[in-house]
Design a protein around this motif. Structure first.
Motif, short mmCIF file in Angstrom:
data_model
loop_
_atom_site.label_atom_id
_atom_site.label_comp_id
_atom_site.label_asym_id
_atom_site.label_seq_id
_atom_site.Cartn_x
_atom_site.Cartn_y
_atom_site.Cartn_z
N THR A 60 62.49 62.64 36.27
CA THR A 60 62.53 63.88 37.12
C THR A 60 61.49 65.02 37.03
OG1 THR A 60 64.46 62.66 38.59
CG2 THR A 60 63.63 64.64 39.01
N VAL A 61 60.66 65.12 37.75
CA VAL A 61 59.57 66.25 37.27
C VAL A 61 59.77 67.34 39.35
CG1 VAL A 61 58.43 65.44 35.80
CG2 VAL A 61 57.57 64.62 38.35
N PRO A 62 59.59 68.37 39.04
CA PRO A 62 59.08 68.96 40.48
C PRO A 62 57.77 67.98 41.49
CG PRO A 62 59.73 70.29 38.17
CD PRO A 62 59.59 69.41 38.09
N ALA A 63 57.98 68.29 42.33
CA ALA A 63 57.16 67.71 43.71
C ALA A 63 55.89 68.58 43.19
CB ALA A 63 57.48 67.37 44.46
N ASP A 64 55.70 69.30 43.02
CA ASP A 64 54.13 70.17 42.99
C ASP A 64 53.33 70.08 42.20
OD1 ASP A 64 55.66 71.62 45.52
OD2 ASP A 64 56.72 73.44 43.70
N LEU B 269 60.27 64.23 42.44
CA LEU B 269 59.45 62.87 42.27
C LEU B 269 59.99 62.59 41.05
CD1 LEU B 269 55.48 63.57 43.43
CD2 LEU B 269 57.37 63.02 44.68
N THR B 270 60.48 61.49 40.85
CA THR B 270 60.81 60.40 39.71
C THR B 270 59.82 59.29 39.09
OG1 THR B 270 62.99 59.92 40.38
CG2 THR B 270 61.98 58.50 39.14
N ILE B 271 59.56 59.64 37.98
CA ILE B 271 58.54 59.28 37.33
C ILE B 271 58.92 58.01 36.77
CG2 ILE B 271 56.09 59.26 35.54
CD1 ILE B 271 56.34 61.89 37.07
N PHE C 110 54.42 54.99 37.51
CA PHE C 110 55.04 54.22 39.21
C PHE C 110 55.79 55.99 39.09
CE2 PHE C 110 54.45 49.81 38.53
CZ PHE C 110 53.01 49.56 40.20
N VAL C 111 55.13 56.90 41.01
CA VAL C 111 55.42 57.76 41.22
C VAL C 111 56.78 57.80 42.41
CG1 VAL C 111 55.23 60.35 41.95
CG2 VAL C 111 53.53 59.15 39.79
N GLU C 112 57.71 57.77 42.53
CA GLU C 112 58.80 57.90 43.82
C GLU C 112 58.82 59.23 43.96
OE1 GLU C 112 62.77 54.89 45.77
OE2 GLU C 112 62.11 55.30 43.43
N CYS C 113 58.86 58.90 46.03
CA CYS C 113 59.12 59.82 46.21
C CYS C 113 60.16 59.49 47.55
CB CYS C 113 58.04 61.28 47.12
SG CYS C 113 58.73 62.01 47.96
N ARG C 114 61.72 60.52 47.64
CA ARG C 114 62.01 60.23 48.39
C ARG C 114 62.37 61.55 49.36
NH1 ARG C 114 66.60 56.74 45.95
NH2 ARG C 114 65.51 55.37 44.69
N ASN C 115 62.51 61.64 50.75
CA ASN C 115 62.45 62.01 51.59
C ASN C 115 63.51 61.86 53.16
OD1 ASN C 115 61.24 64.65 50.41
ND2 ASN C 115 59.50 63.90 51.43
N HIS C 116 64.65 62.78 53.60
CA HIS C 116 65.13 62.79 55.07
C HIS C 116 64.33 63.60 56.13
CE1 HIS C 116 67.65 66.00 54.03
NE2 HIS C 116 67.10 65.84 53.26
N GLU C 117 64.12 63.15 57.22
CA GLU C 117 63.66 63.88 58.16
C GLU C 117 64.01 63.65 59.51
OE1 GLU C 117 59.31 62.88 58.36
OE2 GLU C 117 58.70 63.55 56.51
N VAL C 118 64.13 64.51 60.01
CA VAL C 118 64.48 64.71 61.51
C VAL C 118 63.72 65.16 62.80
CG1 VAL C 118 65.63 65.92 63.47
CG2 VAL C 118 66.17 65.13 61.09
#
Length: 452
Positions: free
Chosen positions: A105-109, A133-135, A140-148
């Protein structure tokens, strides 16, 4: 001895090096990932080794809750989870070289991320994005977000409050064309629907969602787009209890008002009060429904139908009361004529009495002296006049009483023409009112039932 010590030193160095390989920092150093010195290879452009390579970005959206649907503003506010993944061709390692470490797991920036946007979005998401982010070892890089999200949604409120709405969420890149970035989905629509069914639901019931991959032409080049169509059904029990049933009760009260007598003004005031109550309900409905609907909502037709029935009933009551008042006025005029005739008869009787008195005076004997005659005649006249006046008053009262009794008995036995006409109109309209109201309610029930 020296040889044995040398072997022990080599084993210690190998053990230390193997322990260093099991740390995250060693892998970060191997991949050249650091916040202090960001690698331009990872952040400046698409993570592909050749610029002609199309980067495949996998997108999955799961609806967690439908927070609100504003009919007047035509907006849809969902709370959803979004999963994106892509392959970074510059980041790979062998897990065996790092003690079996397959994911970090690394910072998204410090890594490039796809510039995805939602076309229906009208308000920027206030939820903070995921900072990590998960590498995986394959890159493969995976990003998980929750949004309203606050998005536009064209609503059809014809069947309100038994309506079913469908809203779209269209994902695409901001600047990359279809040859540079290709959006795809891995989970099927049935899997996403089954998973979303077990989540939190408020006023709206989640039915299903469909996924469509398409290519659209934007700004003179083609772009890849994934459209998620969410289908929802409104919970209508609250609107039935608070809106539909009260209007139905007002209609029942208007029907019950036919039992009130038409002779007074209570019936008219009662109907006007009920009609004003339905008008207030229509004002409340106007604040709920949008003004830009293509078709008239059935609930508006329902309110206007009940309002129209009550309005016709009020007009009928006004006509009936006018006819009865007209008949009552004719009876009053007749009673006044009878009273005037009675008074004329009383005056005529008084004149005959005076004549009879004069006749009695003329019959007195001529042998009597004038003084005696005057004394006798005056005393007789006084007594007889008092007696006749009392008799005359009694006769007048008896005549008036008989006339009133005769008129009232005639009215009870045989009402006037306009009164009979008003009662006939009232009976016929009551039957028509029941039939019209029943047919209207049955038609509205089938209209709403066929839409579900």
């Amino acid at each position: 001895m020296m040889l044995a010590g040398f072997f022990l030193l080599l084993l210690a160095v190998d053990g230390a090096s193997s322990e260093d390989n099991c740390s995250y920092q060693h892998l970060f150093n191997y991949l050249n990932l650091s916040l202090s010195s960001k690698n331009d290879l990872y952040t400046m452009s698409r993570p592909v080794k050749h610029y002609n390579t199309t980067l495949k970005v996998y997108l999955e959206v799961l609806i967690y809750a439908v927070l609100d649907m504003k009919e007047t503003d035509q907006t849809f506010i969902p709370y959803f989870w979004i999963f994106t993944s892509w392959k970074n061709e510059h980041i790979t390692w062998n897990p065996d070289d790092f003690c079996g470490l397959e994911r970090i797991t690394v910072p998204a920036d410090i890594l490039w991320k796809p510039d995805l946007t939602i076309e229906e979005m009208i308000e920027k998401d206030k939820t903070p994005p995921s900072p990590y982010l998960t590498i995986e070892s394959e890159g493969f890089v995976e990003c998980r977000n929750h949004e309203v999200l606050v998005s536009t949604c064209r609503m059809q409120v014809h069947e309100f409050p038994f309506d079913i709405q469908t809203c779209n969420l269209s994902f695409k890149s901001v600047i990359h064309n279809v040859e540079e970035l290709d959006l795809q989905t891995q989970l099927g629509a049935s899997t996403a629907t089954a998973w979303s069914h077990g989540l939190t639901q408020y006023e709206w019931l989640f039915i299903n969602q469909t996924v469509t991959s398409t290519t659209v032409s934007k700004f003179a080049f083609d772009q890849s787009m994934i459209v998620y169509t969410i289908k929802m059904k409104r919970r209508s029990i609250l609107y039935i209890v608070n809106f539909l049933l009260p209007i139905l009760f007002f209609l029942c009260l208007d029907l019950a008002s036919f039992l009130i007598s038409d002779s007074g003004g209570e019936k008219l005031s009662f109907k006007v009060t009920v009609l004003l109550a339905v008008t207030v309900m229509q004002l409340i409905l106007n604040e709920i429904l949008p003004s830009s609907s293509d078709r008239a909502p059935l609930i508006a037709v329902y309110c206007m139908g009940v309002f129209g029935l009550m309005l016709v009933s009020l007009l009928e009551t006004i006509v009936v009361m006018y006819l009865m008042e007209k008949d009552s006025a004719s009876r009053d005029n007749k009673a006044d004529r009878d009273q005037s005739l009675t008074e004329d008869c009383g005056d005529k009787h008084g004149k005959e009495e005076r004549k009879w008195t004069c006749a009695c005076i003329s019959d007195v004997s001529a042998d009597e002296t004038p003084s005696e005659l005057l004394k006798v005649s005056s005393s007789q006249l006084t007594e007889e006049s008092h007696a006749f006046e009392k008799l005359s008053d009694d006769l007048r009262e008896v005549v008036k009483t008989l006339a009133l009794l005769l008129n009232s008995s005639k009215e009870e036995v045989k009402p006037g023409y306009w009164t009979r006409m008003a009662k006939t109109i009232n009976r016929v309209f009551f039957i028509f009112y029941i039939i019209a109201a029943s047919l209207f309610l049955v038609i509205m029930f089938f209209k709403w039932n066929t839409t579900n």
